[in-house]
Design an enzyme around this catalytic site. Structure first.
Site, PDB file in Angstrom:
ATOM      1  CG  LEU A  67      -2.208  -0.724   1.258  1.00  0.00           C
ATOM      2  CD1 LEU A  67      -2.859  -0.605   2.633  1.00  0.00           C
ATOM      3  CD2 LEU A  67      -3.154  -0.207   0.191  1.00  0.00           C
ATOM      4  CG  ASP A  68       1.119   3.969  -3.290  1.00  0.00           C
ATOM      5  OD1 ASP A  68       1.991   3.111  -3.475  1.00  0.00           O
ATOM      6  OD2 ASP A  68       0.448   4.485  -4.210  1.00  0.00           O
ATOM      7  N   PRO A  69       2.356   4.899   0.903  1.00  0.00           N
ATOM      8  CG  PRO A  69       4.504   5.733   1.275  1.00  0.00           C
ATOM      9  CD  PRO A  69       3.647   5.077   0.224  1.00  0.00           C
ATOM     10  CG  LEU A  70      -2.421   8.935  -0.344  1.00  0.00           C
ATOM     11  CD1 LEU A  70      -2.577  10.270   0.368  1.00  0.00           C
ATOM     12  CD2 LEU A  70      -2.700   9.086  -1.836  1.00  0.00           C
ATOM     13  CB  ALA A  71      -3.102   3.710   0.679  1.00  0.00           C
TER      14      ALA A  71
END
Length: 297
Positions: free
Chosen positions: A46-50
Protein backbone atom coordinates in the site's frame (compact mmCIF):
# COMPACT_ATOMS: atom_id res chain seq x y z
CA UNK A 1 17.92 -7.98 12.18
CA UNK A 2 18.14 -6.19 15.49
CA UNK A 3 21.26 -6.98 17.53
CA UNK A 4 20.38 -9.02 20.61
CA UNK A 5 16.83 -9.65 19.42
CA UNK A 6 15.55 -13.19 19.91
CA UNK A 7 13.64 -14.28 16.82
CA UNK A 8 11.30 -17.25 16.81
CA UNK A 9 9.20 -19.22 14.42
CA UNK A 10 5.76 -17.67 14.12
CA UNK A 11 3.25 -19.03 11.59
CA UNK A 12 0.12 -17.12 10.72
CA UNK A 13 -1.59 -14.20 9.01
CA UNK A 14 -2.04 -10.79 10.61
CA UNK A 15 -4.67 -8.42 9.26
CA UNK A 16 -3.09 -5.03 9.89
CA UNK A 17 -4.86 -1.69 9.55
CA UNK A 18 -1.95 0.32 8.16
CA UNK A 19 -1.89 4.01 9.03
CA UNK A 20 -1.48 6.80 6.51
CA UNK A 21 2.09 8.03 6.12
CA UNK A 22 3.84 4.69 6.71
CA UNK A 23 5.34 2.47 4.03
CA UNK A 24 4.16 -1.11 3.83
CA UNK A 25 7.66 -2.38 4.61
CA UNK A 26 7.91 -0.17 7.71
CA UNK A 27 4.55 -1.51 8.90
CA UNK A 28 5.71 -5.07 8.24
CA UNK A 29 8.93 -4.63 10.18
CA UNK A 30 7.13 -2.98 13.12
CA UNK A 31 4.68 -5.88 13.33
CA UNK A 32 7.45 -8.41 12.91
CA UNK A 33 9.32 -6.96 15.90
CA UNK A 34 6.20 -7.08 18.05
CA UNK A 35 5.82 -10.80 17.30
CA UNK A 36 9.59 -11.51 17.25
CA UNK A 37 8.88 -13.36 14.00
CA UNK A 38 11.92 -14.83 12.24
CA UNK A 39 10.29 -14.70 8.81
CA UNK A 40 7.73 -12.24 7.50
CA UNK A 41 6.31 -10.81 4.29
CA UNK A 42 3.30 -8.91 3.00
CA UNK A 43 0.78 -9.61 0.25
CA UNK A 44 1.29 -6.50 -1.85
CA UNK A 45 2.15 -2.94 -0.92
CA UNK A 46 0.00 0.00 0.00
CA UNK A 47 1.38 3.45 -0.83
CA UNK A 48 2.30 5.63 2.18
CA UNK A 49 -0.70 7.82 1.29
CA UNK A 50 -3.05 4.84 1.70
CA UNK A 51 -4.41 3.35 4.90
CA UNK A 52 -6.34 0.19 5.57
CA UNK A 53 -6.00 -3.53 5.15
CA UNK A 54 -2.47 -4.87 4.79
CA UNK A 55 -2.37 -8.65 5.31
CA UNK A 56 1.00 -9.70 6.75
CA UNK A 57 2.35 -13.23 6.61
CA UNK A 58 4.64 -14.87 9.15
CA UNK A 59 6.57 -18.10 8.81
CA UNK A 60 4.87 -20.76 6.71
CA UNK A 61 2.08 -18.36 5.71
CA UNK A 62 4.59 -16.50 3.50
CA UNK A 63 4.42 -19.44 1.08
CA UNK A 64 0.86 -18.45 0.21
CA UNK A 65 1.25 -14.66 0.02
CA UNK A 66 1.33 -14.79 -3.78
CA UNK A 67 -2.16 -16.33 -3.83
CA UNK A 68 -3.64 -13.17 -2.27
CA UNK A 69 -1.70 -10.88 -4.62
CA UNK A 70 -4.02 -11.96 -7.43
CA UNK A 71 -7.21 -11.34 -5.43
CA UNK A 72 -9.63 -8.49 -6.08
CA UNK A 73 -9.27 -5.45 -3.81
CA UNK A 74 -11.85 -2.97 -2.52
CA UNK A 75 -11.00 0.66 -1.76
CA UNK A 76 -12.62 3.89 -0.69
CA UNK A 77 -10.99 6.72 -2.61
CA UNK A 78 -11.24 10.51 -2.39
CA UNK A 79 -10.57 12.59 -5.50
CA UNK A 80 -9.97 16.31 -5.89
CA UNK A 81 -10.98 17.80 -9.24
CA UNK A 82 -9.46 20.88 -10.82
CA UNK A 83 -5.79 20.03 -10.34
CA UNK A 84 -3.26 17.50 -11.65
CA UNK A 85 -0.15 16.57 -9.68
CA UNK A 86 3.17 15.09 -10.77
CA UNK A 87 2.47 11.84 -8.90
CA UNK A 88 -1.28 11.56 -9.46
CA UNK A 89 -1.93 11.99 -5.73
CA UNK A 90 -1.82 14.64 -3.05
CA UNK A 91 1.86 13.95 -2.24
CA UNK A 92 2.98 15.39 -5.59
CA UNK A 93 3.42 18.97 -6.72
CA UNK A 94 0.49 20.54 -8.56
CA UNK A 95 1.52 20.88 -12.22
CA UNK A 96 -1.76 22.06 -13.76
CA UNK A 97 -5.05 23.60 -12.65
CA UNK A 98 -8.44 24.18 -14.26
CA UNK A 99 -11.92 25.27 -13.18
CA UNK A 100 -14.43 22.60 -12.14
CA UNK A 101 -17.40 23.21 -14.41
CA UNK A 102 -19.21 19.88 -14.43
CA UNK A 103 -22.23 18.93 -12.34
CA UNK A 104 -23.19 15.86 -10.31
CA UNK A 105 -25.21 14.53 -13.25
CA UNK A 106 -22.11 14.74 -15.47
CA UNK A 107 -20.06 12.78 -12.96
CA UNK A 108 -22.73 10.10 -12.64
CA UNK A 109 -22.94 9.84 -16.42
CA UNK A 110 -19.15 9.39 -16.74
CA UNK A 111 -18.81 6.53 -14.23
CA UNK A 112 -20.27 3.66 -16.32
CA UNK A 113 -17.47 3.85 -18.90
CA UNK A 114 -14.99 2.94 -16.14
CA UNK A 115 -16.86 -0.19 -15.02
CA UNK A 116 -15.95 -3.59 -16.41
CA UNK A 117 -12.78 -4.26 -18.39
CA UNK A 118 -10.87 -1.05 -19.05
CA UNK A 119 -7.40 -0.13 -20.27
CA UNK A 120 -5.08 1.84 -18.00
CA UNK A 121 -1.68 3.36 -18.55
CA UNK A 122 0.36 2.74 -15.35
CA UNK A 123 1.61 5.94 -13.68
CA UNK A 124 5.27 6.89 -13.83
CA UNK A 125 5.34 6.93 -10.04
CA UNK A 126 4.90 3.16 -9.75
CA UNK A 127 7.08 0.15 -8.93
CA UNK A 128 6.85 -1.25 -12.46
CA UNK A 129 10.30 -1.68 -13.96
CA UNK A 130 11.88 -0.54 -17.21
CA UNK A 131 15.30 -2.02 -18.00
CA UNK A 132 15.56 -3.21 -14.41
CA UNK A 133 14.78 0.19 -12.85
CA UNK A 134 11.50 1.06 -11.09
CA UNK A 135 9.57 3.73 -12.97
CA UNK A 136 9.43 5.94 -9.88
CA UNK A 137 13.24 6.22 -9.95
CA UNK A 138 13.09 7.48 -13.53
CA UNK A 139 10.25 9.85 -12.61
CA UNK A 140 12.32 11.33 -9.78
CA UNK A 141 15.02 12.09 -12.35
CA UNK A 142 12.48 14.04 -14.37
CA UNK A 143 12.23 11.33 -17.02
CA UNK A 144 9.06 9.96 -18.57
CA UNK A 145 8.96 6.82 -20.70
CA UNK A 146 6.22 5.25 -22.76
CA UNK A 147 4.10 2.74 -20.82
CA UNK A 148 1.92 0.17 -22.46
CA UNK A 149 -1.76 0.28 -21.52
CA UNK A 150 -2.93 -2.77 -19.58
CA UNK A 151 -6.36 -4.32 -19.19
CA UNK A 152 -7.82 -4.32 -15.69
CA UNK A 153 -11.31 -5.02 -14.41
CA UNK A 154 -13.33 -2.68 -12.22
CA UNK A 155 -16.14 -4.74 -10.74
CA UNK A 156 -17.70 -1.94 -8.69
CA UNK A 157 -17.47 1.83 -9.00
CA UNK A 158 -19.94 3.57 -6.70
CA UNK A 159 -20.21 7.30 -6.04
CA UNK A 160 -20.49 7.90 -2.29
CA UNK A 161 -20.34 11.69 -2.17
CA UNK A 162 -19.71 14.75 -4.34
CA UNK A 163 -19.30 18.30 -3.11
CA UNK A 164 -16.95 21.28 -3.46
CA UNK A 165 -15.03 19.71 -6.32
CA UNK A 166 -14.32 16.50 -4.40
CA UNK A 167 -15.84 13.05 -4.65
CA UNK A 168 -15.62 9.78 -2.74
CA UNK A 169 -15.77 6.49 -4.60
CA UNK A 170 -15.98 2.85 -3.59
CA UNK A 171 -13.94 0.71 -6.00
CA UNK A 172 -13.63 -3.05 -6.27
CA UNK A 173 -11.02 -3.96 -8.85
CA UNK A 174 -8.68 -6.61 -10.16
CA UNK A 175 -4.97 -6.98 -9.54
CA UNK A 176 -2.91 -4.30 -11.24
CA UNK A 177 -5.50 -1.51 -11.06
CA UNK A 178 -4.08 1.92 -10.21
CA UNK A 179 -6.59 4.12 -8.41
CA UNK A 180 -4.42 7.15 -9.18
CA UNK A 181 -4.78 6.39 -12.88
CA UNK A 182 -8.53 5.95 -12.43
CA UNK A 183 -8.70 9.40 -10.80
CA UNK A 184 -6.79 11.07 -13.62
CA UNK A 185 -8.77 9.26 -16.32
CA UNK A 186 -12.07 10.24 -14.69
CA UNK A 187 -10.93 13.85 -14.62
CA UNK A 188 -10.15 13.70 -18.36
CA UNK A 189 -13.56 12.17 -19.09
CA UNK A 190 -15.14 15.21 -17.43
CA UNK A 191 -12.93 17.67 -19.39
CA UNK A 192 -11.24 18.44 -16.10
CA UNK A 193 -8.24 17.39 -14.02
CA UNK A 194 -8.14 15.20 -10.93
CA UNK A 195 -5.82 13.59 -8.42
CA UNK A 196 -6.14 11.22 -5.49
CA UNK A 197 -6.26 12.82 -2.03
CA UNK A 198 -7.03 9.79 0.16
CA UNK A 199 -7.21 6.03 -0.24
CA UNK A 200 -8.28 3.31 2.16
CA UNK A 201 -8.20 -0.40 1.37
CA UNK A 202 -11.32 -2.07 2.74
CA UNK A 203 -10.82 -5.64 1.55
CA UNK A 204 -8.45 -8.02 -0.21
CA UNK A 205 -10.17 -11.14 -1.48
CA UNK A 206 -12.14 -12.58 1.46
CA UNK A 207 -10.24 -10.51 4.06
CA UNK A 208 -11.73 -7.28 5.43
CA UNK A 209 -10.33 -4.28 7.29
CA UNK A 210 -13.17 -4.59 9.81
CA UNK A 211 -11.27 -7.63 11.17
CA UNK A 212 -7.90 -5.84 11.25
CA UNK A 213 -5.86 -4.43 14.14
CA UNK A 214 -3.62 -1.36 14.34
CA UNK A 215 0.03 -1.30 15.38
CA UNK A 216 -0.90 0.81 18.40
CA UNK A 217 -3.43 -1.76 19.54
CA UNK A 218 -0.92 -4.57 19.14
CA UNK A 219 1.80 -2.71 21.03
CA UNK A 220 -0.54 -2.24 24.00
CA UNK A 221 -1.19 -5.99 24.34
CA UNK A 222 0.67 -8.65 26.26
CA UNK A 223 2.44 -11.19 24.06
CA UNK A 224 -0.14 -13.93 24.62
CA UNK A 225 -3.03 -11.60 23.78
CA UNK A 226 -1.19 -10.26 20.75
CA UNK A 227 -0.87 -13.75 19.28
CA UNK A 228 -4.66 -14.09 19.38
CA UNK A 229 -4.75 -11.76 16.37
CA UNK A 230 -2.87 -14.28 14.22
CA UNK A 231 -5.01 -16.25 11.78
CA UNK A 232 -4.13 -19.69 10.47
CA UNK A 233 -2.08 -19.69 7.21
CA UNK A 234 -4.96 -21.30 5.31
CA UNK A 235 -7.02 -18.10 5.67
CA UNK A 236 -5.17 -16.98 2.54
CA UNK A 237 -6.51 -20.01 0.65
CA UNK A 238 -10.20 -19.89 1.54
CA UNK A 239 -11.23 -19.32 -2.06
CA UNK A 240 -9.83 -22.76 -2.97
CA UNK A 241 -11.66 -26.05 -2.38
CA UNK A 242 -10.34 -28.28 0.44
CA UNK A 243 -9.01 -31.80 -0.09
CA UNK A 244 -8.59 -34.17 2.86
CA UNK A 245 -6.07 -37.01 2.62
CA UNK A 246 -5.71 -40.18 4.68
CA UNK A 247 -2.46 -40.82 6.55
CA UNK A 248 -0.79 -42.74 3.72
CA UNK A 249 -1.58 -40.18 1.02
CA UNK A 250 -0.73 -37.31 3.36
CA UNK A 251 2.73 -38.77 3.87
CA UNK A 252 3.23 -39.12 0.11
CA UNK A 253 2.03 -35.56 -0.48
CA UNK A 254 4.37 -33.90 2.04
CA UNK A 255 7.29 -35.79 0.48
CA UNK A 256 6.50 -34.17 -2.86
CA UNK A 257 4.69 -37.06 -4.52
CA UNK A 258 1.36 -36.90 -6.39
CA UNK A 259 -1.68 -38.73 -5.00
CA UNK A 260 -5.02 -39.71 -6.48
CA UNK A 261 -7.94 -37.35 -5.82
CA UNK A 262 -11.39 -37.05 -7.34
CA UNK A 263 -12.95 -33.71 -8.15
CA UNK A 264 -12.61 -30.78 -10.51
CA UNK A 265 -9.14 -29.86 -11.81
CA UNK A 266 -7.42 -26.82 -10.33
CA UNK A 267 -5.70 -25.60 -7.19
CA UNK A 268 -6.75 -26.98 -3.78
CA UNK A 269 -5.83 -26.51 -0.14
CA UNK A 270 -4.75 -29.90 1.12
CA UNK A 271 -5.18 -31.27 4.64
CA UNK A 272 -4.07 -34.35 6.53
CA UNK A 273 -6.69 -34.64 9.23
CA UNK A 274 -7.17 -31.05 10.41
CA UNK A 275 -3.60 -29.93 9.60
CA UNK A 276 -2.87 -27.91 6.48
CA UNK A 277 -0.32 -29.78 4.38
CA UNK A 278 -0.03 -27.21 1.63
CA UNK A 279 -1.27 -26.14 -1.76
CA UNK A 280 -1.95 -28.77 -4.40
CA UNK A 281 -3.16 -28.79 -7.98
CA UNK A 282 -5.40 -31.49 -9.42
CA UNK A 283 -5.33 -32.33 -13.13
CA UNK A 284 -8.02 -33.78 -15.35
CA UNK A 285 -6.69 -37.29 -14.79
CA UNK A 286 -7.33 -37.05 -11.04
CA UNK A 287 -3.70 -36.64 -10.00
CA UNK A 288 -3.14 -34.19 -7.13
CA UNK A 289 0.37 -32.74 -7.20
CA UNK A 290 2.02 -30.70 -4.42
CA UNK A 291 2.75 -27.08 -5.32
CA UNK A 292 3.73 -25.65 -1.93
CA UNK A 293 4.15 -27.69 1.25
CA UNK A 294 3.88 -26.47 4.85
CA UNK A 295 6.83 -27.47 7.03
CA UNK A 296 5.81 -29.37 10.16
CA UNK A 297 6.39 -27.65 13.49
Amino acid sequence: MSIGKTWRRVDGVLLLDKPTGMTSNSALQAARRLFSAAKAGHTGTLDPLASGLLPLCFGEATKFAVDLLAADKTYEAELQFGARTATGDVDGLVVERCPVNFRLADLEAALPRFRGTVRQIPPMYSALKRDGKPLYELARQGLEVDREAREVTIHELTLLDFSAGRCRLRVTCSKGTYIRSLAEDLGKALASLAHLTALRRLAAGPLAVSDAVTLEQLAALADEDRRCWLLAPDRLLQSLPPVYLDDADALRFVHGNPVRSSGLPGKCRVYGGHRLLGLGERNEQGSLRPRRIVASA
